[in-house]
Design a protein around this motif. Sequence first.
Motif, mmCIF file in Angstrom:
data_model
loop_
_atom_site.group_PDB
_atom_site.id
_atom_site.type_symbol
_atom_site.label_atom_id
_atom_site.label_comp_id
_atom_site.label_asym_id
_atom_site.label_seq_id
_atom_site.Cartn_x
_atom_site.Cartn_y
_atom_site.Cartn_z
ATOM 1 N N UNK A 192 0.816 -1.214 0.000
ATOM 2 C CA UNK A 192 0.000 0.000 0.000
ATOM 3 C C UNK A 192 0.850 1.264 0.000
ATOM 4 N N UNK A 193 1.857 1.262 -0.893
ATOM 5 C CA UNK A 193 2.748 2.402 -1.035
ATOM 6 C C UNK A 193 2.429 3.158 -2.325
ATOM 7 N N UNK A 194 2.806 4.420 -2.332
ATOM 8 C CA UNK A 194 2.654 5.235 -3.534
ATOM 9 C C UNK A 194 3.920 6.062 -3.713
ATOM 10 N N UNK A 195 4.127 6.528 -4.929
ATOM 11 C CA UNK A 195 5.327 7.292 -5.264
ATOM 12 C C UNK A 195 4.940 8.598 -5.923
ATOM 13 N N UNK A 196 5.673 9.660 -5.550
ATOM 14 C CA UNK A 196 5.566 10.959 -6.212
ATOM 15 C C UNK A 196 6.945 11.326 -6.722
ATOM 16 N N UNK A 197 7.046 11.703 -7.991
ATOM 17 C CA UNK A 197 8.330 12.090 -8.580
ATOM 18 C C UNK A 197 8.234 13.494 -9.157
ATOM 19 N N UNK B 185 12.265 11.833 -5.897
ATOM 20 C CA UNK B 185 11.166 10.889 -5.707
ATOM 21 C C UNK B 185 11.007 10.608 -4.225
ATOM 22 N N UNK B 186 9.762 10.446 -3.819
ATOM 23 C CA UNK B 186 9.487 10.115 -2.426
ATOM 24 C C UNK B 186 8.330 9.134 -2.378
ATOM 25 N N UNK B 187 8.350 8.307 -1.353
ATOM 26 C CA UNK B 187 7.254 7.349 -1.192
ATOM 27 C C UNK B 187 6.405 7.747 0.004
ATOM 28 N N UNK B 188 5.087 7.537 -0.153
ATOM 29 C CA UNK B 188 4.118 7.840 0.891
ATOM 30 C C UNK B 188 3.136 6.679 0.966
ATOM 31 N N UNK B 189 2.290 6.707 1.962
ATOM 32 C CA UNK B 189 1.244 5.693 2.020
ATOM 33 C C UNK B 189 0.251 5.933 0.882
ATOM 34 N N UNK B 190 -0.301 4.842 0.369
ATOM 35 C CA UNK B 190 -1.191 4.915 -0.788
ATOM 36 C C UNK B 190 -2.364 5.861 -0.534
ATOM 37 N N UNK B 191 -2.870 5.865 0.682
ATOM 38 C CA UNK B 191 -4.030 6.710 1.013
ATOM 39 C C UNK B 191 -3.703 8.203 0.936
ATOM 40 N N UNK B 192 -2.403 8.541 0.985
ATOM 41 C CA UNK B 192 -1.997 9.949 0.958
ATOM 42 C C UNK B 192 -1.602 10.434 -0.435
ATOM 43 N N UNK B 193 -1.717 9.571 -1.459
ATOM 44 C CA UNK B 193 -1.213 9.946 -2.779
ATOM 45 C C UNK B 193 -1.931 11.177 -3.343
ATOM 46 N N UNK B 194 -3.257 11.223 -3.207
ATOM 47 C CA UNK B 194 -3.994 12.360 -3.788
ATOM 48 C C UNK B 194 -3.520 13.681 -3.190
#
Length: 594
Positions: A448-453, A495-504
């Motif tokens: 349940x991870x997400x990425x922002x680049x 790039x950083x990773x966050x919890x999937x629920x925080x992607x938006x």
Amino acid sequence: MSLIVQKFGGTSVADVEKIRAAARKAIRAQRQGHRVVMVVSAMGKNTDTLLDLASQVGDNPPAREMDMLLSTGEQVSVALVAMAIHELGAKATSLTGGQIGMKTDNSYSKARIQSISTERIERLLDQGNIVVAAGFQGIDDDLNITTLGRGGSDTTAVALAAVLGADACEIYTDVDGVYTTDPRKLPEARRVEVISYDEMLELASLGAGVMHSRSIEFAKKFGVPIHVRSSFSDTEGTMIVAEAESTTQPVSGAAMTADEARVTVLGVPDVPGKSLQIFSAIAARKIAVDMVVQNVGKDGRADISFTVPRGELKSTLQALDQVIAAVGAEGVTHDDQVSKVSVVGLNMATQTNVASRMFRALSDAGVNIQMITTSEIKISTLVPKDQAANALRAVHEAFQLHHRPDDAKSWKQIKADRGATDVETLVNRLRADALEALTLTGITLTKDQARVTLHGVPDRPGIAADVFEMIGEAKIFVDMIVQGYDGEDGSTSVSLTVEKKDLKRAMEVAESIRAKHGLRDIQGADNIAKVTVSGIGLRSHTHVATLLFDRLATDQINVEMINTSELQVNAVIDAAKAVEATEGLRKTFAESLR
């Protein structure tokens, strides 16, 4: 009767008076009822003198003969120390590495300890001797003399403490303990009473010269308490144990590694197996790679950046020359005018503003950040070499490291809290055939991870601080952070990773950042997972990353992001392949898992 191992470094036995002082410390401990083993380094600058002699003979001396030569420094020291003990009225016997039964592999100048036979030491101790053992050296299966490399006497001392079940390992040196940073670089640095194995392991690898990382690996693996003390005073010093000094302070120390080199392999095809080819070639030369940054690929290609010690740059580039065509990369760039500035702390993982505080401090000091990597207890930044001293001062001040934390505990308090039963050394973990074998503590999967680049981040001071302050204000917890080069215009990508629920929410912040700083592009993905290999000796065992890449390549799993530390190797991969990757890695590392 309790047993103490005392290690004396080169400055502690640099002349006859200091040798007598070391002898008196050992005799005092024996008369207090302890059995005593001393581990002694070569006198003062003796090793440097021997290296200079070798260079005068020839440019490329055989590695075996270099070990034969360098081992003589410790043999001089142990004999003189034993003589001094006799003159002061006590009994002593000096022993070389081979005579103490230290068996190593045959990697000259970087040998690893395989086993230690303690019968002779035990017999001499039973006869009332202080045993004076040569540090830094051992023998291989063919009785060739080998040396353990930098910090080898520390490693010898902690290894002996482990196999002998010592109550403590006292490291006598020219400083009176472990400081929040090198006091020679920053006079306001504070001596800490207690520091954890994990924190010390990271700081040692980052250039804190008090202890070498291999010796801390031994101590952590076998539960050996280390007492760092001054050879020249009776100051209490610092205890290195499992616990940290404070349970609230996010950062316990800062470090600067002055002589680093950055290498970037450009335009690597973004397919499984390419990282394996690159790092296998480097690992074959036993070069320790740090700050590995592989960011998200574009147009089917990615850049892979990493740092190596400046002195290893030439060998690293030679290794890459041999594989670059096979990898299919577009080229290699390097920079040897960089330094690494890092902060370390066990409590970092539970606090959200640590990265932004560090980046803001660097920004305010006018320091530009070229690369970033993070782990659970460390943030490392690569900065221009001529800005490194200012950077170290800035982060030390930002985290108020010169002040003792309000909840700081002494070793006596920690020892009382943990109870007597937990103080016992974990000698049952010793494996007589491979003391320095890789020990893994776990292979885990974070779902349940997400990425922002962020692409096209301007390469100037203050950008990283803005980015992570804005993310912090949005109450988004960031896990991995990776910054690397992004293009010919000198820009970077973050790039950083966050919890999937925080992607938006994270993408909304990213869009604000893009508008404010004129970024080229932002990307988000919620189909990722993180696999983590945790253990003791990950960086010093240069094959760990190679095995990880090999397994993922075999299973046709591509790596999107990588970061490394002394304690973990993390890889971000496609979530659909996460379970397969975890199971595969557990099979690959089955023999090393505790």
